[in-house]
Design a protein around this motif. Structure first.
Motif: not given
Length: 137
Positions: A7-24
């Motif tokens: 995205l805009n030249g930055y690689e987005i890492p792949q993960t199994e877990n993420v916090e989105y809007l401070d929620l797991p």
């Protein structure tokens, strides 16, 4: 398939877990670690009340209960409606909350505690969890 997204030249890492809007979002271990981290913040905020004079045998119990409910529990309540916590983990958090409050009032570790919670008008972690789940629905 493994693909690299940019995205805009930055690689987005792949993960199994993420916090989105401070929620797991992820597996149960990741969610539990998130809840554990929030509970540690509750414990830290509780000990920061010492600066306000809430030390063992120094402040009135009603004041300590009010400050704990408004200041400390609010850190934990924020995420309860969208996070699943198992029954055994809720029991563990209840025990930890009881130990925190027992330390504040210098009560023995193995003393019964339900009447004290009622006198302070505090809810157990399980009661908070169920209440917020119902409010969410």
């Amino acid at each position: 398939m493994m693909r690299n997204f940019t995205l805009n030249g930055y690689e987005i890492p792949q993960t199994e877990n993420v916090e989105y809007l401070d929620l797991p979002i992820g597996n149960s271990e990741f969610v539990w670690n998130f809840v554990e981290e929030k509970w540690k913040k509750v414990e830290k905020s509780f000990y920061s009340l010492y600066g306000l004079g809430c030390k063992p045998k120094a402040a009135p119990p009603g004041l300590v209960g009010f400050l704990y409910k408004q200041y400390c529990q609010s850190i934990f309540r924020y995420h309860l409606d969208l996070v699943f916590v198992g029954e055994t983990k809720l029991g563990e958090l209840d025990i930890r909350q009881n130990l925190l409050i027992k330390r504040m009032f210098d009560i023995k570790k193995y003393a019964r505690f339900r009447p004290m919670l009622e006198a302070l008008r505090l809810e157990t972690v399980e009661q908070l969890y169920m209440k917020f789940k119902i409010f969410f629905m």
